[in-house]
Write a protein that holds these residues in place. Structure first.
Motif, PDB file in Angstrom:
ATOM      1  N   ARG A 210       7.416 -10.226  10.711  1.00  0.00           N
ATOM      2  CA  ARG A 210       8.092 -10.549   9.471  1.00  0.00           C
ATOM      3  C   ARG A 210       9.000 -11.762   9.684  1.00  0.00           C
ATOM      4  O   ARG A 210       9.744 -11.824  10.653  1.00  0.00           O
ATOM      5  CB  ARG A 210       8.930  -9.374   8.977  1.00  0.00           C
ATOM      6  CG  ARG A 210       8.090  -8.164   8.580  1.00  0.00           C
ATOM      7  CD  ARG A 210       8.943  -7.068   8.014  1.00  0.00           C
ATOM      8  NE  ARG A 210       8.143  -5.933   7.597  1.00  0.00           N
ATOM      9  CZ  ARG A 210       8.648  -4.815   7.055  1.00  0.00           C
ATOM     10  NH1 ARG A 210       9.965  -4.717   6.886  1.00  0.00           N
ATOM     11  NH2 ARG A 210       7.838  -3.828   6.711  1.00  0.00           N
TER      12      ARG A 210
ATOM     13  N   GLU B 254       4.398  -5.074  13.331  1.00  0.00           N
ATOM     14  CA  GLU B 254       4.401  -5.905  12.137  1.00  0.00           C
ATOM     15  C   GLU B 254       5.294  -7.131  12.349  1.00  0.00           C
ATOM     16  O   GLU B 254       6.438  -7.021  12.782  1.00  0.00           O
ATOM     17  CB  GLU B 254       4.911  -5.092  10.937  1.00  0.00           C
ATOM     18  CG  GLU B 254       4.064  -3.865  10.632  1.00  0.00           C
ATOM     19  CD  GLU B 254       4.686  -3.028   9.531  1.00  0.00           C
ATOM     20  OE1 GLU B 254       5.915  -3.234   9.263  1.00  0.00           O
ATOM     21  OE2 GLU B 254       3.995  -2.198   8.958  1.00  0.00           O
TER      22      GLU B 254
ATOM     23  N   LYS C 142       8.913  -9.208  15.303  1.00  0.00           N
ATOM     24  CA  LYS C 142       7.873  -8.177  15.376  1.00  0.00           C
ATOM     25  C   LYS C 142       8.535  -6.857  15.718  1.00  0.00           C
ATOM     26  O   LYS C 142       9.214  -6.737  16.731  1.00  0.00           O
ATOM     27  CB  LYS C 142       6.836  -8.547  16.433  1.00  0.00           C
ATOM     28  CG  LYS C 142       5.736  -7.521  16.617  1.00  0.00           C
ATOM     29  CD  LYS C 142       4.777  -7.950  17.718  1.00  0.00           C
ATOM     30  CE  LYS C 142       3.692  -6.903  17.947  1.00  0.00           C
ATOM     31  NZ  LYS C 142       2.784  -7.290  19.050  1.00  0.00           N
TER      32      LYS C 142
END
Length: 512
Positions: free
Chosen positions: A477, A475, A470
């Protein structure tokens, strides 16, 4: 050969012998010895591991560099100086194999030391550095000992029990024997003792000392104006006198006893010194002690020593009803026992720290807290062991660490070799907090890791094989086989953070 080449050679040997493939390499910091309480923190690189905890290299907690293949081998380099070419030359390099079985150490001055379980020992200086007077010593305990320095006054050889001499060992200037115990001679500060069938027949002489003994029947040893010791049927009957500094030669008067001990055991024992008298009846069970000037006032009564004892004084207090309860204050150390040896609580002051220690059965549970004496409201540092499950510590300034399992830390709190070689092998789980915003959790020797740094988060499974990350934007991923240096920025841990100074400032204390 550089330290990196040494480690690579050893690492290749491990690969060939085990047939293992490299999983990942990431830093790992060994467990700390004590709560960190320092005014000035010093950053050091963390540990980089290979094959789980089995192989590693990094900066040692006390300085220098180390490489290890656990638990077989450990190489330690001490901090060194730069040579003319700008290369750092360590002051010493030490190898340990199956510690404490064998160790080998070479210093920058050419001195070489090696030891096999502390029973076979060698130490030698470089002859090119000191010429023919280089010192060489070899020991095979308890059979053989040798030291050659180039001068007869300090050189010796000895084969026990056949014949020989050793010098400046075990608190004596010289120890000699022929077919020990048939003939034995000791010398200390000019006092010479000859023994036949040691310890039965002894004769003392030299520097005014005289005496003889037929142990255990009778013995006498004395020096005019210094001491006189006698015994009958040792250790049952004894009479020992130590004289003060004033002697008949300096004052014209008879020597004055400064310390007199008399005993007819087990019926009676008496000890007198300036300002103090102690007597025991049915020794050692019943008796008393009275102490006054020039000593600190103190009175003690022994009802059934060591179980029931009462003492009161200006600097020392004792209230013992063992094994149920005991409380003593001595030299600033306040100690309590409950159901000895079950529970122990101890408090004392060391420089500007108030230290508190609690124990259950000595080592099953041990917890020590340290707080500032000047600012007691500040967060305390603490170190706790719950044997053999876990060890945890917190320096009170944001640095914290926990390990599960931890069977050795409570027994070897200051042994760096145990910390580097063995402690990481038991780390089923580790929590490492550099600052409140930088935290790392490791499970099963980093099979699974979770890290937090500020707003970023990262989960790794099988090292760099699989994970989630993160970023600061929030976000998440996934990633596969991520070996990038960027992804391991959190791994370059430091021993103590520089984010904020420790609140309780004091050099790292020695354990009690």
């Amino acid at each position: 050969m550089t330290k990196h080449l040494h480690f690579r050679t050893a690492l290749c040997t491990l690969i060939v012998c085990t047939g293992l493939g490299a999983v990942h390499g990431s830093p790992h910091k060994p467990a700390q010895r004590n709560p960190e309480l320092r005014k000035n923190t010093e950053e050091r690189p963390g540990e980089r591991q290979f094959f789980g905890p089995l192989a590693a290299t990094g900066a040692a907690p006390t300085g220098g560099h180390y490489s290890t293949i656990r638990p077989l081998w450990l190489r330690q380099e001490s901090d060194g100086e730069l040579d003319a070419a700008g290369q750092k030359i360590p002051t010493s390099v030490e190898h340990s194999f199956l510690y404490p079985l064998f160790s080998y150490k070479r210093s920058a001055n050419g001195t070489v030391d090696w030891s096999l379980f502390k029973l076979v020992n060698f130490s030698g200086e470089s002859r090119t550095r000191v010429g023919d007077d280089a010192s060489l010593s070899f020991e095979l305990w308890p059979v053989y000992a040798s030291k050659q320095t180039g001068t007869p006054e300090t050189s010796y050889r000895a084969v026990f029990p056949i014949a020989g001499q050793i010098k400046s060992r075990f608190g004596y200037d010289s120890l000699q024997w022929v077919l020990f115990p048939l003939s034995f001679r000791s010398e200390k500060a000019g006092r010479v003792t000859h023994s036949a069938l040691w310890p039965i027949f002894k004769k003392r002489s030299g520097e005014g000392h005289t005496g003889f003994s037929v142990w255990p029947l009778y013995g006498v040893a004395q020096k005019e104006g210094a001491y006189r010791n006698r015994y009958f049927l040792w250790p049952l009957i004894y009479d020992s006198v130590r004289y003060g500094a004033a002697t008949s030669a300096s004052t014209g008067a008879a020597p004055h006893p400064a310390h007199h001990s008399l005993g007819v055991l087990p019926f009676y024992a008496r000890e007198v010194r300036p300002g103090s008298i102690s007597e025991s009846y049915l020794w050692p069970f019943f008796g008393y002690t009275r102490q006054d000037a020039p000593l600190a006032p103190y009175q003690e009564t022994r009802y059934l020593w060591p179980l029931f004892v009462q003492g009161q004084g200006s600097e020392h207090r004792l209230n013992r009803w063992a094994p149920f309860y005991s409380h003593s204050v001595r030299r600033g150390i306040d100690k309590r026992w409950f159901l000895w040896p079950l529970l122990r609580h101890e408090t004392w002051r060391e420089q500007d720290l108030i230290r508190t220690k609690d124990q259950v059965l000595f080592f099953l549970y041990s917890s020590e807290r340290q707080r500032s004496a000047a600012q007691p409201d500040l967060p305390a540092a603490h170190k706790t062991h719950l044997w053999p499950l876990l060890s945890t510590w917190n320096n009170g300034a944001g640095r914290a660490q926990t390990q599960l399992l931890s069977p050795l830390a409570v027994f070897f709190p200051n042994n760096e070799k145990v910390q580097l070689l063995y402690n990481p092998l038991f780390a089923l789980y580790r929590h490492d907090q550099q600052t409140p915003d930088e935290v790392r959790h490791e499970v099963l020797w980093r099979l699974v890791t979770w890290r937090r740094s500020g707003k970023t988060r990262e989960l790794r499974i099988l090292g760099p094989t699989l994970g989630l990350r993160k970023n600061a934007a929030g976000e998440w991923r996934p990633f596969l086989f991520d070996f990038s240096r960027k992804s391991r920025t959190l791994d370059a841990t430091t021993e103590t953070p520089a984010a904020q100074p420790p609140r309780a400032a004091n050099p790292e204390p020695s354990p009690r």
